[in-house]
Write a protein that holds these residues in place. Structure first.
Motif, mmCIF file in Angstrom:
data_model
loop_
_atom_site.group_PDB
_atom_site.id
_atom_site.type_symbol
_atom_site.label_atom_id
_atom_site.label_comp_id
_atom_site.label_asym_id
_atom_site.label_seq_id
_atom_site.Cartn_x
_atom_site.Cartn_y
_atom_site.Cartn_z
ATOM 1 N N GLU A 64 -5.549 49.067 27.351
ATOM 2 C CA GLU A 64 -6.237 48.770 28.615
ATOM 3 C C GLU A 64 -6.106 49.894 29.639
ATOM 4 O O GLU A 64 -6.037 49.650 30.851
ATOM 5 N N ASN A 65 -6.081 51.127 29.164
ATOM 6 C CA ASN A 65 -6.132 52.267 30.075
ATOM 7 C C ASN A 65 -7.602 52.690 30.158
ATOM 8 O O ASN A 65 -8.045 53.631 29.508
ATOM 9 N N THR A 70 -12.791 55.646 29.810
ATOM 10 C CA THR A 70 -14.145 55.937 30.294
ATOM 11 C C THR A 70 -14.347 57.436 30.518
ATOM 12 O O THR A 70 -15.460 57.938 30.390
ATOM 13 N N ASP A 71 -13.277 58.162 30.854
ATOM 14 C CA ASP A 71 -13.390 59.622 30.939
ATOM 15 C C ASP A 71 -13.747 60.191 29.568
ATOM 16 O O ASP A 71 -14.597 61.084 29.446
ATOM 17 N N LEU A 72 -13.090 59.688 28.529
ATOM 18 C CA LEU A 72 -13.386 60.103 27.159
ATOM 19 C C LEU A 72 -14.809 59.711 26.773
ATOM 20 O O LEU A 72 -15.539 60.484 26.144
ATOM 21 N N LEU A 73 -15.202 58.514 27.185
ATOM 22 C CA LEU A 73 -16.539 58.015 26.868
ATOM 23 C C LEU A 73 -17.619 58.917 27.451
ATOM 24 O O LEU A 73 -18.640 59.200 26.812
ATOM 25 N N GLN A 74 -17.389 59.400 28.665
ATOM 26 C CA GLN A 74 -18.357 60.286 29.301
ATOM 27 C C GLN A 74 -18.520 61.600 28.545
ATOM 28 O O GLN A 74 -19.585 62.208 28.569
ATOM 29 N N ARG A 75 -17.472 62.046 27.870
ATOM 30 C CA ARG A 75 -17.569 63.283 27.112
ATOM 31 C C ARG A 75 -18.540 63.157 25.947
ATOM 32 O O ARG A 75 -19.134 64.140 25.500
ATOM 33 N N LEU A 103 -14.783 44.318 28.983
ATOM 34 C CA LEU A 103 -13.364 44.220 29.335
ATOM 35 C C LEU A 103 -13.129 44.583 30.797
ATOM 36 O O LEU A 103 -12.385 43.897 31.502
ATOM 37 N N THR A 104 -13.767 45.653 31.268
ATOM 38 C CA THR A 104 -13.522 46.104 32.636
ATOM 39 C C THR A 104 -14.144 45.179 33.669
ATOM 40 O O THR A 104 -13.619 45.052 34.778
ATOM 41 N N ARG A 105 -15.231 44.534 33.338
ATOM 42 C CA ARG A 105 -15.886 43.661 34.322
ATOM 43 C C ARG A 105 -15.029 42.435 34.640
ATOM 44 O O ARG A 105 -15.222 41.779 35.663
ATOM 45 N N GLN A 106 -14.073 42.141 33.776
ATOM 46 C CA GLN A 106 -13.197 40.994 33.983
ATOM 47 C C GLN A 106 -12.050 41.315 34.938
ATOM 48 O O GLN A 106 -11.348 40.420 35.389
ATOM 49 N N LYS A 107 -11.865 42.601 35.224
ATOM 50 C CA LYS A 107 -10.714 43.014 36.022
ATOM 51 C C LYS A 107 -11.188 43.778 37.261
ATOM 52 O O LYS A 107 -11.792 44.829 37.156
ATOM 53 N N TYR A 108 -10.904 43.233 38.420
ATOM 54 C CA TYR A 108 -11.414 43.792 39.681
ATOM 55 C C TYR A 108 -10.977 45.228 39.883
ATOM 56 O O TYR A 108 -11.716 46.050 40.419
ATOM 57 N N ASP A 109 -9.759 45.557 39.466
ATOM 58 C CA ASP A 109 -9.205 46.881 39.735
ATOM 59 C C ASP A 109 -9.894 47.994 38.953
ATOM 60 O O ASP A 109 -9.652 49.172 39.207
ATOM 61 N N PHE A 110 -10.726 47.640 37.991
ATOM 62 C CA PHE A 110 -11.328 48.658 37.137
ATOM 63 C C PHE A 110 -12.805 48.887 37.454
ATOM 64 O O PHE A 110 -13.578 49.271 36.597
ATOM 65 N N SER A 113 -14.142 52.383 36.703
ATOM 66 C CA SER A 113 -14.325 52.574 35.267
ATOM 67 C C SER A 113 -15.573 51.852 34.776
ATOM 68 O O SER A 113 -16.282 52.344 33.894
ATOM 69 N N LEU A 114 -15.849 50.686 35.358
ATOM 70 C CA LEU A 114 -17.049 49.940 34.990
ATOM 71 C C LEU A 114 -18.295 50.750 35.318
ATOM 72 O O LEU A 114 -19.239 50.823 34.513
ATOM 73 N N GLY A 115 -18.307 51.388 36.475
ATOM 74 C CA GLY A 115 -19.450 52.222 36.854
ATOM 75 C C GLY A 115 -19.648 53.376 35.892
ATOM 76 O O GLY A 115 -20.771 53.695 35.498
#
Length: 227
Positions: A64-65, A70-75, A103-110, A113-115
């Protein structure tokens, strides 16, 4: 800095992807990891860099990092090789992106990353619009959610959603888009912040343009009466 095995001094400016991937794998320093990622991206679909990126994304999703995931995903999309991948190849990345979004949409703090993940999704759908028909992700659900509660951090995600909608020309969402437009000042937004950064007005402009574009497509499909 030292090479991960400690035997050699190497520069992060190296062009060797093997060294950069090795450093990334063996360091826990965020700044170093980001520096390594600047030069790690696939050159063609299915190459060793793409496989490494996909594996590392799965590794970081598992713990759950989502920031690093998402940084890796952008690559994967930075080199814009999406257009060269087949639908089957891209579906693998599409499925991984959906997993991160769900997964990220379920957690406000992320939310940041969702964007990022939604931006990747919009890039994938740009080149492979047929994948939009996958019903595991509902743009309508997102629009309803953001209409009810919106913060300044949501604009990146919401703009990506609008890009997806206009790309596939989903006319079924016109009513939802118009309802969102009628929300003058979404709850939780600071007007001073909006005035200073123009976030709100940029979004309203994008939203209005999306509605016009979708309606224009809808009108072209209307059947005119004949005499």
């Amino acid at each position: 800095m030292k090479k991960p095995d400690g035997t050699k001094i190497v520069s992060l400016n190296t062009e060797d992807p093997d060294i950069l991937m090795d450093i990334f794998d063996k360091t826990n320093v965020a700044e170093v990891m980001k520096k390594c990622l600047e030069k790690i991206y696939p050159l063609w679909a299915g190459d060793r860099r793409e496989e490494w990126l996909i594996q590392r994304i799965n590794d970081y999703v598992a713990v759950e990092n989502f920031e690093i995931a998402t940084d890796l995903l952008q690559r994967l999309t930075l080199a814009k090789i999406d257009s060269e991948r087949t639908d089957e190849q891209e579906k693998r990345i599409f499925d991984l992106t959906l997993e991160i979004i769900n997964l990220t949409r379920q957690k406000y703090d992320f939310r940041e990353s969702l964007g990022k993940a939604l931006n990747v999704l919009s890039t994938i759908i740009r080149y492979h619009p047929s994948l939009y028909n996958d019903k595991r992700l509902s743009m309508k659900d997102f629009l309803i959610k953001y209409q009810e509660s919106m913060s300044s951090k949501d604009y990146n995600a919401l703009s990506a959603i609008l890009r997806i909608i206009v790309e596939v020309k989903d006319s079924s969402l016109i009513e939802d888009l118009e309802k969102l437009l009628q929300t003058k000042t979404p709850a939780g937004l600071n007007p001073d912040y909006l005035d200073e950064h123009g976030e709100y007005y940029n979004f309203i402009g994008r939203l209005t343009t999306t509605i016009i574009a979708i309606k224009a497509v809808s009108y072209t499909h209307l059947t005119l009466p004949t005499n």
